[in-house]
Design a protein around this motif. Structure first.
Motif, PDB file in Angstrom:
ATOM      1  N   CYS A  73      53.607 -17.658  58.731  1.00 27.63           N
ATOM      2  CA  CYS A  73      53.558 -17.542  57.277  1.00 27.63           C
ATOM      3  C   CYS A  73      54.595 -18.491  56.675  1.00 27.63           C
ATOM      4  O   CYS A  73      55.772 -18.431  57.015  1.00 27.63           O
ATOM      5  CB  CYS A  73      53.830 -16.100  56.847  1.00 27.63           C
ATOM      6  N   CYS A  76      57.061 -16.128  54.126  1.00 29.76           N
ATOM      7  CA  CYS A  76      58.099 -15.201  54.602  1.00 29.76           C
ATOM      8  C   CYS A  76      58.609 -15.509  56.007  1.00 29.76           C
ATOM      9  O   CYS A  76      59.580 -14.912  56.453  1.00 29.76           O
ATOM     10  CB  CYS A  76      57.601 -13.757  54.530  1.00 29.76           C
ATOM     11  N   LYS A  78      57.086 -14.971  58.921  1.00 30.87           N
ATOM     12  CA  LYS A  78      56.557 -14.076  59.961  1.00 30.87           C
ATOM     13  C   LYS A  78      55.518 -14.821  60.794  1.00 30.87           C
ATOM     14  O   LYS A  78      54.649 -15.502  60.259  1.00 30.87           O
ATOM     15  CB  LYS A  78      55.925 -12.855  59.287  1.00 30.87           C
ATOM     16  N   PHE A  80      52.312 -14.305  63.287  1.00 23.32           N
ATOM     17  CA  PHE A  80      51.336 -13.239  63.491  1.00 23.32           C
ATOM     18  C   PHE A  80      50.066 -13.772  64.128  1.00 23.32           C
ATOM     19  O   PHE A  80      49.812 -14.971  64.119  1.00 23.32           O
ATOM     20  CB  PHE A  80      51.021 -12.542  62.155  1.00 23.32           C
ATOM     21  N   CYS A  85      44.437 -10.823  61.972  1.00 24.84           N
ATOM     22  CA  CYS A  85      44.813 -10.553  60.575  1.00 24.84           C
ATOM     23  C   CYS A  85      43.955 -11.314  59.569  1.00 24.84           C
ATOM     24  O   CYS A  85      44.210 -11.247  58.361  1.00 24.84           O
ATOM     25  CB  CYS A  85      46.280 -10.908  60.362  1.00 24.84           C
ATOM     26  N   CYS A  89      49.023 -12.891  56.176  1.00 22.58           N
ATOM     27  CA  CYS A  89      50.287 -12.401  56.724  1.00 22.58           C
ATOM     28  C   CYS A  89      50.350 -10.877  56.584  1.00 22.58           C
ATOM     29  O   CYS A  89      50.191 -10.341  55.482  1.00 22.58           O
ATOM     30  CB  CYS A  89      51.464 -13.042  56.000  1.00 22.58           C
ATOM     31  N   PRO A  90      50.588 -10.176  57.693  1.00 19.94           N
ATOM     32  CA  PRO A  90      50.656  -8.717  57.628  1.00 19.94           C
ATOM     33  C   PRO A  90      51.908  -8.209  56.917  1.00 19.94           C
ATOM     34  O   PRO A  90      51.954  -7.056  56.493  1.00 19.94           O
ATOM     35  CB  PRO A  90      50.650  -8.287  59.089  1.00 19.94           C
ATOM     36  N   ASP A  91      52.927  -9.056  56.754  1.00 20.52           N
ATOM     37  CA  ASP A  91      54.156  -8.629  56.086  1.00 20.52           C
ATOM     38  C   ASP A  91      54.102  -8.809  54.575  1.00 20.52           C
ATOM     39  O   ASP A  91      54.430  -7.895  53.827  1.00 20.52           O
ATOM     40  CB  ASP A  91      55.370  -9.386  56.651  1.00 20.52           C
ATOM     41  N   CYS A  92      53.672  -9.996  54.126  1.00 19.20           N
ATOM     42  CA  CYS A  92      53.742 -10.266  52.684  1.00 19.20           C
ATOM     43  C   CYS A  92      52.377 -10.462  52.022  1.00 19.20           C
ATOM     44  O   CYS A  92      52.287 -10.582  50.803  1.00 19.20           O
ATOM     45  CB  CYS A  92      54.645 -11.465  52.400  1.00 19.20           C
TER      46      CYS A  92
END
Length: 113
Positions: A73, A76, A78, A80, A85, A89-92
């Motif tokens: 990503c 952010c 990350k 992944f 996914c 991005c699974p975080d943001c």
């Protein structure tokens, strides 16, 4: 199906390695294939016997490891699994990513005796 041509070139490479290193027998050839590469692992397995016929690898086992398509990503930082996914991005939740692996193709290992 370009997998046969790829395997024939791999056979040449492995045989050259074997001659240079005085290897008598190759037991296993391990390839790593990215999950979104243009090489299809099932086709590689299917045409392997034809590619290795009458070569040093004729009795060698073929093992294939699949390398995941990982994204980074750019918002952010990350890393992944991009295909799992859907490129998000699974975080943001950003779609702003760069693919860092998954299109690769390597000869990982040549097990010899």
């Amino acid at each position: 199906m370009h997998e046969l041509g790829i395997l024939m070139e791999i056979v040449k490479t492995v045989e050259k390695f074997a001659v240079e290193n005085q290897v008598d027998k190759i037991e296993t050839l391990v390839l790593q294939i990215g999950e979104i590469s243009s090489v299809i692992p099932e086709y590689m397995k299917k045409v392997y016997p034809a590619a290795v016929e009458d070569t040093m690898l004729e009795n060698a086992e073929l093992e294939i490891e699949i390398l995941p398509a990982n994204g980074l990503c750019l918002d952010c930082g990350k890393e992944f699994h991009a295909t799992v996914c859907g490129g998000i991005c699974p975080d943001c939740g950003s779609r702003n990513m760069k693919l860092v692996s998954g299109r690769d193709f390597f000869i990982k290992e040549i097990v010899c005796t």
